[in-house]
Design an enzyme around this catalytic site. Structure first.
Site, PDB file in Angstrom:
ATOM      1  N   ARG A  78       0.835  -1.214   0.000  1.00 39.48           N
ATOM      2  CA  ARG A  78       0.000   0.000   0.000  1.00 39.48           C
ATOM      3  C   ARG A  78       0.869   1.262   0.000  1.00 39.48           C
ATOM      4  NH1 ARG A  78      -2.880  -3.853  -0.331  1.00 39.48           N
ATOM      5  NH2 ARG A  78      -5.010  -4.052   0.483  1.00 39.48           N
ATOM      6  N   GLU A 135      -4.545   2.996   7.031  1.00 36.37           N
ATOM      7  CA  GLU A 135      -4.313   2.743   5.612  1.00 36.37           C
ATOM      8  C   GLU A 135      -4.962   3.875   4.825  1.00 36.37           C
ATOM      9  OE1 GLU A 135      -4.926   1.007   1.767  1.00 36.37           O
ATOM     10  OE2 GLU A 135      -6.454   0.204   3.087  1.00 36.37           O
ATOM     11  N   SER A 163     -10.297  -1.231   4.161  1.00 36.09           N
ATOM     12  CA  SER A 163      -9.483  -1.385   5.377  1.00 36.09           C
ATOM     13  C   SER A 163      -9.076  -0.018   5.895  1.00 36.09           C
ATOM     14  CB  SER A 163      -8.209  -2.159   5.072  1.00 36.09           C
ATOM     15  OG  SER A 163      -8.508  -3.423   4.579  1.00 36.09           O
TER      16      SER A 163
HETATM   17  N1  EPU Z   1      -9.816 -11.821  10.477  1.00 35.39           N
HETATM   18  C1  EPU Z   1     -10.302 -11.772  11.752  1.00 35.39           C
HETATM   19  N2  EPU Z   1     -11.345 -10.926  12.009  1.00 35.39           N
HETATM   20  C2  EPU Z   1     -11.910 -10.165  11.062  1.00 35.39           C
HETATM   21  C3  EPU Z   1     -11.411 -10.211   9.743  1.00 35.39           C
HETATM   22  C4  EPU Z   1     -10.350 -11.045   9.476  1.00 35.39           C
HETATM   23  O1  EPU Z   1      -9.817 -12.459  12.629  1.00 35.39           O
HETATM   24  O2  EPU Z   1     -12.846  -9.421  11.388  1.00 35.39           O
HETATM   25  C5  EPU Z   1      -8.685 -12.695  10.152  1.00 35.39           C
HETATM   26  C6  EPU Z   1      -9.124 -13.691   9.099  1.00 35.39           C
HETATM   27  O3  EPU Z   1      -9.610 -14.848   9.695  1.00 35.39           O
HETATM   28  C7  EPU Z   1      -7.842 -13.948   8.324  1.00 35.39           C
HETATM   29  C8  EPU Z   1      -7.044 -12.674   8.510  1.00 35.39           C
HETATM   30  O4  EPU Z   1      -7.659 -11.940   9.563  1.00 35.39           O
HETATM   31  O5  EPU Z   1      -7.122 -14.999   8.882  1.00 35.39           O
HETATM   32  C9  EPU Z   1      -6.953 -11.855   7.245  1.00 35.39           C
HETATM   33  O6  EPU Z   1      -8.261 -11.454   6.867  1.00 35.39           O
HETATM   34  P1  EPU Z   1      -8.629 -11.049   5.348  1.00 35.39           P
HETATM   35  O7  EPU Z   1      -8.277 -12.168   4.421  1.00 35.39           O
HETATM   36  O8  EPU Z   1     -10.020 -10.551   5.331  1.00 35.39           O
HETATM   37  O9  EPU Z   1      -7.613  -9.920   4.978  1.00 35.39           O
HETATM   38  P2  EPU Z   1      -7.100  -8.620   5.736  1.00 35.39           P
HETATM   39  O10 EPU Z   1      -5.663  -8.767   6.014  1.00 35.39           O
HETATM   40  O11 EPU Z   1      -7.958  -8.311   6.885  1.00 35.39           O
HETATM   41  C10 EPU Z   1      -6.320  -7.502   3.502  1.00 35.39           C
HETATM   42  C11 EPU Z   1      -6.440  -6.175   2.834  1.00 35.39           C
HETATM   43  C12 EPU Z   1      -7.795  -6.045   2.144  1.00 35.39           C
HETATM   44  C13 EPU Z   1      -7.921  -7.175   1.130  1.00 35.39           C
HETATM   45  C14 EPU Z   1      -7.770  -8.520   1.863  1.00 35.39           C
HETATM   46  C15 EPU Z   1      -7.751  -9.691   0.908  1.00 35.39           C
HETATM   47  C16 EPU Z   1      -5.053  -4.647   4.084  1.00 35.39           C
HETATM   48  C17 EPU Z   1      -4.994  -3.495   5.023  1.00 35.39           C
HETATM   49  N3  EPU Z   1      -6.264  -5.105   3.783  1.00 35.39           N
HETATM   50  O12 EPU Z   1      -7.289  -7.526   4.564  1.00 35.39           O
HETATM   51  O13 EPU Z   1      -7.776  -4.823   1.412  1.00 35.39           O
HETATM   52  O14 EPU Z   1      -9.179  -7.143   0.478  1.00 35.39           O
HETATM   53  O15 EPU Z   1      -6.503  -8.539   2.568  1.00 35.39           O
HETATM   54  O16 EPU Z   1      -6.558  -9.666   0.179  1.00 35.39           O
HETATM   55  O17 EPU Z   1      -4.015  -5.105   3.632  1.00 35.39           O
HETATM   56  C18 EPU Z   1      -8.288  -2.506   1.474  1.00 35.39           C
HETATM   57  O18 EPU Z   1      -7.091  -2.298   1.246  1.00 35.39           O
HETATM   58  O19 EPU Z   1      -9.097  -1.563   1.634  1.00 35.39           O
HETATM   59  C19 EPU Z   1      -8.761  -3.882   1.597  1.00 35.39           C
HETATM   60  C20 EPU Z   1     -10.025  -4.177   1.861  1.00 35.39           C
END
Ligand code: EPU
Length: 337
Positions: free
Chosen positions: A164, A332, A236
């Site tokens: 990012r 972010e 995010s």
């Molecule tokens: N998780 C939780 N609680 C939650 C949500 C997620 O425990 O409420 C855990 C999930 O179980 C999983 C881990 O956190 O093991 C990661 O969750 P997720 O795959 O939803 O991804 P994220 O790291 O929370 C990132 C990006 C998103 C992108 C997703 C998928 C960032 C800041 N965010 O989210 O990007 O869609 O991966 O690749 O890197 C954005 O940038 O606006 C965005 C939505």
């Protein structure tokens, strides 16, 4: 060209907070942008380019000129046996562009389906999802220098793309306006399905194909991420923090199931959503500012929350995560205080 004064920004950014801008200016070509900048530089007002406003939190009215690109054309610059090079206008809606590339059979952007916003933000923010980042397909970026008004092409290798992050947010901040982004897409299909439950979701639809991967990504996104047109949000709000190995090991001792992704530089990226969730914030609401019920990283505006309300909630969440996990979360989203 469109010039408007004292414009309500509620429908011009995805948090839909009640704020205004002194000027809202739209341009349809690089020549129009040059003309606007020539005049605006004399005005001495702050200028900020804005795309879909999908990664912004306005905590106050904008006292200056918001510049919005309506350059939406695209063209094929090069084609060989294996790939195509496309030049795409900064003002084109991101997901329309992804859908179009898939329709044409070009491979590369399918995992980035459904991300709100416009093409111009993709290199600035190096948008990413499901194991793919915009930088994986960006060959170069055509920008306008805000002072000299000259067009320049920045090669991807000079943009310092990171998680990012890019030079457009660092030492090039406020120096350039992105006019076109050049993407190199492949004619051969190859898929990156290793993130989360993406593979299983694709399998439900059949063989991996550009269309099936897009559909699977959209299904996962729709199940977790609120539609900003229905519930104000900017995706995010927090970045997943990268910490050193020793710090990670110490957290792991107390929380063995924290999701983590080792990075090439030896650091470890850990899940901010998981930490926020463990602090009990998911679904929390304070007035109209809240935390999404399905994804703890996403802060939402239930109606009339101000930017300050959202920021206040962000600070409370960040403090509680710091207290519990000894990790300082960073936004972010770009916060305009
Ligand atoms: N998780 C939780 N609680 C939650 C949500 C997620 O425990 O409420 C855990 C999930 O179980 C999983 C881990 O956190 O093991 C990661 O969750 P997720 O795959 O939803 O991804 P994220 O790291 O929370 C990132 C990006 C998103 C992108 C997703 C998928 C960032 C800041 N965010 O989210 O990007 O869609 O991966 O690749 O890197 C954005 O940038 O606006 C965005 C939505």
């Amino acid at each position: 060209m469109l010039i408007q004064k004292e414009i309500d920004l509620q429908d011009k950014h995805s948090f839909h907070c009640p704020v205004k801008t002194e000027y809202w200016v739209e341009y349809d070509s690089i020549e129009e942008l040059q003309q606007i900048l020539r005049e605006a530089n004399d005005f001495g007002l702050p200028i900020m380019p804005i795309g879909g406003g999908c990664n912004l939190l306005f905590c106050r009215d904008y006292e200056g000129i918001l510049l919005h690109s309506c350059i939406k054309d695209w063209s094929l610059l090069e084609e060989d046996e294996k790939s195509v090079l496309l030049q795409v206008g900064a003002g084109l809606n991101w997901d329309e562009w992804v859908a179009l590339s898939i329709e044409k059979g070009w491979c590369g952007l399918q995992n980035l389906s459904g991300i709100p916003g416009e093409v111009g933000a993709s290199p600035v923010q190096n948008i990413g999802a499901y194991g793919v980042e915009a930088k994986d397909c960006i060959e170069s970026v055509m920008v306008l220098d805000r002072e000299t008004l000259a067009c320049e092409t920045k090669l991807a290798q000079d943009c310092a793309f990171g998680y990012r992050m890019s030079r457009f947010k660092q030492d090039w901040k406020d120096r350039h306006i992105v006019c076109y982004v050049n993407y190199r897409l492949s004619k051969d299909a190859s898929f990156c399905l290793d993130y989360g439950q993406l593979k299983e979701e694709v399998q439900k639809l059949g063989e991996p194909s550009l269309k099936n991967v897009r559909q699977a990504v959209l299904t996962i996104r729709n199940s977790k991420l609120p539609d900003p047109d229905k519930l104000g949000n900017a995706g995010s709000f927090f970045k997943n923090p990268c910490i050193d190995m020793a710090h990670y090991q110490s957290i792991l001792n107390d929380y063995p199931d924290i999701p983590a992704w080792p990075q090439n530089d030896g650091s470890v990226k850990i899940s901010a959503a998981w930490m926020i969730d463990r602090c009990g914030w998911k679904g929390y609401r304070e007035g109209d500012a809240g935390v999404c019920e399905t994804q703890a990283l996403v802060l939402v505006n239930h109606g009339q929350a101000s930017g300050e309300d959202i920021l206040h909630l962000y600070e409370k969440i960040a403090d509680s995560v710091e207290e519990k996990f000894r990790v300082k979360l960073q936004p972010e989203v770009v916060v305009l205080k």
